[in-house]
Write a protein that holds these residues in place. Structure first.
Motif, PDB file in Angstrom:
ATOM      1  N   GLU A 174       0.856  -1.195   0.000  1.00  0.00           N
ATOM      2  CA  GLU A 174       0.000   0.000   0.000  1.00  0.00           C
ATOM      3  C   GLU A 174       0.886   1.237   0.000  1.00  0.00           C
ATOM      4  O   GLU A 174       1.711   1.414   0.900  1.00  0.00           O
ATOM      5  CB  GLU A 174      -0.902   0.020   1.226  1.00  0.00           C
ATOM      6  CG  GLU A 174      -1.855   1.192   1.227  1.00  0.00           C
ATOM      7  CD  GLU A 174      -2.831   1.123   2.385  1.00  0.00           C
ATOM      8  OE1 GLU A 174      -3.582   2.103   2.561  1.00  0.00           O
ATOM      9  OE2 GLU A 174      -2.841   0.115   3.096  1.00  0.00           O
ATOM     10  N   TYR A 190      -6.126   0.368  -1.170  1.00  0.00           N
ATOM     11  CA  TYR A 190      -6.603  -1.012  -1.140  1.00  0.00           C
ATOM     12  C   TYR A 190      -7.405  -1.180   0.132  1.00  0.00           C
ATOM     13  O   TYR A 190      -6.917  -0.892   1.223  1.00  0.00           O
ATOM     14  CB  TYR A 190      -5.447  -2.023  -1.172  1.00  0.00           C
ATOM     15  CG  TYR A 190      -5.926  -3.421  -0.845  1.00  0.00           C
ATOM     16  CD1 TYR A 190      -6.787  -4.098  -1.713  1.00  0.00           C
ATOM     17  CD2 TYR A 190      -5.569  -4.036   0.353  1.00  0.00           C
ATOM     18  CE1 TYR A 190      -7.263  -5.359  -1.402  1.00  0.00           C
ATOM     19  CE2 TYR A 190      -6.043  -5.300   0.664  1.00  0.00           C
ATOM     20  CZ  TYR A 190      -6.887  -5.952  -0.215  1.00  0.00           C
ATOM     21  OH  TYR A 190      -7.378  -7.202   0.085  1.00  0.00           O
ATOM     22  N   CYS A 388     -10.172  -1.894  -4.694  1.00  0.00           N
ATOM     23  CA  CYS A 388      -9.052  -0.994  -4.979  1.00  0.00           C
ATOM     24  C   CYS A 388      -9.585   0.286  -5.610  1.00  0.00           C
ATOM     25  O   CYS A 388     -10.553   0.251  -6.379  1.00  0.00           O
ATOM     26  CB  CYS A 388      -8.051  -1.646  -5.935  1.00  0.00           C
ATOM     27  SG  CYS A 388      -7.030  -2.942  -5.199  1.00  0.00           S
TER      28      CYS A 388
END
Length: 399
Positions: A174, A190, A388
Motif C-alpha cells: 500500500e 486497497y 481498490c
C-alpha cells in the motif's frame, strides 16, 4: 352425617389424593427427579417411583440403603458421597452434592440434596431429593466444546487473515502518500474485505515509465483466498514486465489474456490498463470486462464510455480496443474495482451512483483525505469483497 355422605366425602378425598399423586409423578418425570427417605436407626428406606428409574433398578428389588450407595458411585466421586453423608448426619441444614453413577453400562450424573430428620436423640433419618442431570451436563459439555471450537476457528481465521494480508502487502504494498508528477497527482487505496474468507485478487499499479508516461492499471482476479491472491500476483507481475515493451494498452491486455487462458486455468479476471501523458494530459486506455472509470469534471461525475474488451480468460477471438480522452485542468479520474460499488444490500447502479456523488467532493489538493472520505460516504469497507481505488487529479488552478 349419613353413611352415604361419609362414603362420598372419603371418595372425594381419595380422588384428590390420587390427582395430587398423579401431578407429583408427572412433575418428577418432567424434572427427572424423585424423593427418598432413609431411616438411620432401622436401616429401612423408601423411594418414590422415579428414583428407581434414575438408578435403573427394578421396584421389586427395593431401594438401596445409604451404606450400599457407594457400590453404584464412580470411584473418583466416592469422596463427594462420603462428604455428603458425613455432613448430613453432623448438621441440621440441607446439604447437596453431585456425583456420577453407573447404570446399565452408562454413566449418569446425579445431584442429591439431603436433609437430616432430627429426633429427641439426634438425627433419626435422612430425607432427600435425587435428580438425574445427565442431559444438562451433556448439553453443557456440548456448549463448552462448541465455544472452544468457535474460539479456535476465530483464532485460525485471524491468523489466516494476517497471513493473507501480509502476503498481499508483500505483493501489492500500500503506497504511502500520493505520487506527484508535473500537473498530476495520483493516490491509491486497497480496502480489504471485512471477512477473512473474502480477501481476493483485487490489484492496482501506478508507475512512471521511462518515456515519461504513467502506467495506470487496476483489476480483479476471480475468486477469494490464497489462490486468487496467487493468480493476482502472477497477472500483475506479468503486466509490469510487459509494460517495458512500450506497447499500448490493448496489446498488453491481449498478452495478459493469453496468460490467463493458458497458464491460469479455471481463472478469469477483469482489468483497466491505461497510459497517461502528464505533458499532454491525454489518457489512452483499454479494458477487459471491467467497470469503466468515473470522470469528475466541472462538478459533474460521469462514467466513461468503455472501449470493447472481454473478460480475461474468456476467449482469444475478441480483440481489445483503445479509447482516448483528453483530460483538463481540475479533472478527477477514478479507477476502481467492483468491490467498491457492489453490495449484497444494493444493486450495482445504486452503488455507482453513490460513488459518483461522493467523487464530486474529492479535493485534488488532498486526494488521500478525499479517498478516505469517499469510502466513508459510501458505507465503509465491503464485508463481502475487497476493493481498490486509483484516483488521478489533473492540477490546474487548484492549490
Amino acid at each position: 352425617m349419613t353413611a352415604a355422605e361419609l362414603v362420598q366425602q372419603l371418595t372425594e378425598q381419595l380422588d384428590r389424593r390420587e390427582a395430587l399423586a398423579a401431578q407429583l409423578g408427572h412433575a418428577q418425570r418432567l424434572g427427572n427427579m424423585g424423593w427418598a427417605e432413609w431411616n438411620l436407626r432401622t436401616g429401612e428406606a423408601v423411594w418414590s417411583d422415579h428414583v428407581y428409574v434414575i438408578f435403573g433398578r427394578d421396584r421389586s428389588d427395593g431401594p438401596i440403603s445409604l451404606p450400599d450407595l457407594a457400590a453404584y458411585v464412580e470411584p473418583c466421586d466416592l469422596g463427594a458421597l462420603d462428604q455428603l453423608l458425613w455432613s448430613v448426619v453432623q448438621g441440621v441444614e440441607p446439604v447437596q452434592a453431585e456425583f456420577r453413577i453407573r447404570r446399565t453400562g452408562e454413566v449418569r450424573n446425579l445431584r442429591i440434596v439431603l436433609e437430616p430428620l432430627i429426633g429427641p436423640g439426634g438425627p433419626t433419618g435422612v430425607h432427600g431429593v435425587v435428580q438425574d442431570i445427565t442431559g444438562r451436563r451433556r448439553a453443557e459439555r456440548i456448549m463448552s466444546e462448541s465455544r472452544r471450537q468457535l474460539l479456535e476457528a476465530r483464532e485460525r481465521a485471524a491468523e489466516e487473515r494476517h497471513v493473507m494480508l501480509a502476503l498481499r502487502e508483500a505483493i501489492l504494498p500500500e503506497p504511502v502518500g500520493c505520487m506527484d508528477l508535473p500537473h498530476t497527482r495520483i493516490a491509491v487505496r486497497y480496502v480489504p474485505a471485512e471477512k477473512t474468507a473474502n480477501l481476493g485478487g483485487d490489484w492496482f499499479e501506478a508507475a512512471a515509465l521511462p518515456g515519461g508516461q504513467v502506467l495506470l492499471a487496476i483489476g480483479d482476479v476471480s475468486g477469494h483466498g490464497l489462490p486468487a491472491i496467487a493468480h493476482m500476483a502472477q497477472l500483475r507481475h506479468a503486466l509490469i514486465g510487459l509494460t517495458m515493451t512500450g506497447q499500448p494498452a490493448d496489446q498488453l491486455l491481449t498478452w495478459l489474456n493469453e496468460l490467463v487462458m493458458h497458464r491460469l486455468e479455471e481463472t478469469t479476471a477483469t482489468a483497466v490498463i491505461g497510459h497517461l501523458d502528464p505533458a499532454t494530459k491525454v489518457f489512452t486506455w483499454s479494458q477487459a470486462g471491467h467497470l469503466a472509470p468515473i470522470l469528475v469534471r466541472d462538478g459533474t461525475a460521469t462514467q466513461l464510455e468503455p472501449p470493447k474488451g472481454v473478460l480475461l480468460g474468456a476467449t482469444c477471438d475478441q480483440p481489445y480496443r483503445l479509447s482516448t480522452i483528453h483530460l483538463r485542468d481540475d479533472d478527477l479520474l477514478l479507477l476502481f474495482t467492483d468491490g467498491l460499488v457492489e453490495r449484497r444490500t444494493r444493486d450495482l447502479d445504486e452503488g455507482l451512483d453513490l460513488v459518483a456523488r461522493a467523487a464530486r467532493d474529492v479535493p485534488l489538493h488532498d486526494l488521500e483525505a478525499g479517498l478516505d472520505r469517499l469510502l466513508a460516504d459510501i458505507g465503509g469497507p465491503n464485508p463481502e469483497d475487497d476493493a481498490c481505488l486509483l484516483a488521478v487529479g489533473i492540477l490546474g488552478n487548484t492549490p
